[in-house]
Write a protein that holds these residues in place. Structure first.
Motif, PDB file in Angstrom:
ATOM      1  N   ASN A  43      -6.391  15.749   0.242  1.00 42.16           N
ATOM      2  CA  ASN A  43      -5.211  16.018  -0.572  1.00 42.16           C
ATOM      3  C   ASN A  43      -4.264  14.822  -0.656  1.00 42.16           C
ATOM      4  O   ASN A  43      -3.322  14.835  -1.425  1.00 42.16           O
ATOM      5  CB  ASN A  43      -4.454  17.235  -0.029  1.00 42.16           C
ATOM      6  N   GLN A  44      -4.509  13.804   0.159  1.00 45.21           N
ATOM      7  CA  GLN A  44      -3.669  12.611   0.162  1.00 45.21           C
ATOM      8  C   GLN A  44      -4.346  11.519  -0.665  1.00 45.21           C
ATOM      9  O   GLN A  44      -5.564  11.427  -0.696  1.00 45.21           O
ATOM     10  CB  GLN A  44      -3.458  12.083   1.582  1.00 45.21           C
ATOM     11  N   LYS A  45      -3.532  10.684  -1.310  1.00 42.92           N
ATOM     12  CA  LYS A  45      -4.065   9.511  -2.008  1.00 42.92           C
ATOM     13  C   LYS A  45      -3.645   8.278  -1.223  1.00 42.92           C
ATOM     14  O   LYS A  45      -2.471   8.115  -0.886  1.00 42.92           O
ATOM     15  CB  LYS A  45      -3.506   9.426  -3.427  1.00 42.92           C
ATOM     16  N   LYS A  68       2.005  16.902  -2.290  1.00 39.45           N
ATOM     17  CA  LYS A  68       3.245  17.391  -2.897  1.00 39.45           C
ATOM     18  C   LYS A  68       3.939  16.305  -3.723  1.00 39.45           C
ATOM     19  O   LYS A  68       5.022  16.508  -4.253  1.00 39.45           O
ATOM     20  CB  LYS A  68       4.183  17.912  -1.819  1.00 39.45           C
ATOM     21  N   GLY A  69       3.327  15.111  -3.805  1.00 36.90           N
ATOM     22  CA  GLY A  69       3.865  14.025  -4.609  1.00 36.90           C
ATOM     23  C   GLY A  69       4.825  13.095  -3.899  1.00 36.90           C
ATOM     24  O   GLY A  69       5.376  12.185  -4.508  1.00 36.90           O
ATOM     25  N   LYS A  70       5.021  13.275  -2.602  1.00 41.35           N
ATOM     26  CA  LYS A  70       5.886  12.375  -1.845  1.00 41.35           C
ATOM     27  C   LYS A  70       5.162  11.051  -1.625  1.00 41.35           C
ATOM     28  O   LYS A  70       3.974  11.026  -1.305  1.00 41.35           O
ATOM     29  CB  LYS A  70       6.270  12.996  -0.507  1.00 41.35           C
ATOM     30  N   SER A  74       0.862  -1.179   0.000  1.00 38.37           N
ATOM     31  CA  SER A  74       0.000   0.000   0.000  1.00 38.37           C
ATOM     32  C   SER A  74       0.901   1.232   0.000  1.00 38.37           C
ATOM     33  O   SER A  74       2.097   1.136   0.283  1.00 38.37           O
ATOM     34  CB  SER A  74      -0.937   0.006   1.201  1.00 38.37           C
ATOM     35  N   GLU A  75       0.315   2.369  -0.327  1.00 39.35           N
ATOM     36  CA  GLU A  75       1.105   3.590  -0.299  1.00 39.35           C
ATOM     37  C   GLU A  75       0.228   4.819  -0.139  1.00 39.35           C
ATOM     38  O   GLU A  75      -0.964   4.795  -0.445  1.00 39.35           O
ATOM     39  CB  GLU A  75       2.003   3.719  -1.526  1.00 39.35           C
TER      40      GLU A  75
END
Length: 78
Positions: free
Chosen positions: A42-44, A16-18, A10-11
Motif C-alpha cells: 500500500n506504500q509507494k 492515505k496519500g501522506k 526520495s519519498e
C-alpha cells in the motif's frame, strides 16, 4: 523535509496519500524499516531519476549505483 539536492531525493507516499520526503534513499529505507513499511504494497517508494533531477521513479524499478564520485547530502565524512 526539504530535499537539498534533487539528484538524491526520495519519498514514501502512504496509502492515505501522506508524503514523507528524504534527502537520500538510504534514509528512506531506514525510516521504512523502523516503521515496518517494507513489504507493504500500500506504500509507494520513490527515488529521484538521477538523469532527470526532480523526477521520481518507482524505487522497485530503479537501478542503484554506488560510487565515491557521487556523494549524497547525507554522507558523513570521518
Amino acid at each position: 523535509m526539504q530535499i537539498s539536492d534533487n539528484r538524491y531525493g526520495s519519498e514514501i507516499i502512504t496509502d492515505k496519500g501522506k508524503v514523507f520526503k528524504f534527502d537520500e534513499a538510504g534514509c528512506m529505507i531506514k525510516y521504512a524499516l523502523a516503521k515496518n513499511l517494507v513489504g507493504d504494497d500500500n506504500q509507494k517508494f520513490l527515488v529521484t531519476d538521477f538523469a532527470n533531477p526532480g523526477t521520481f521513479i518507482d524505487a522497485t524499478d530503479a537501478f542503484f549505483v554506488q560510487n565515491d564520485n557521487f556523494k549524497s547530502p547525507m554522507v558523513r565524512t570521518l
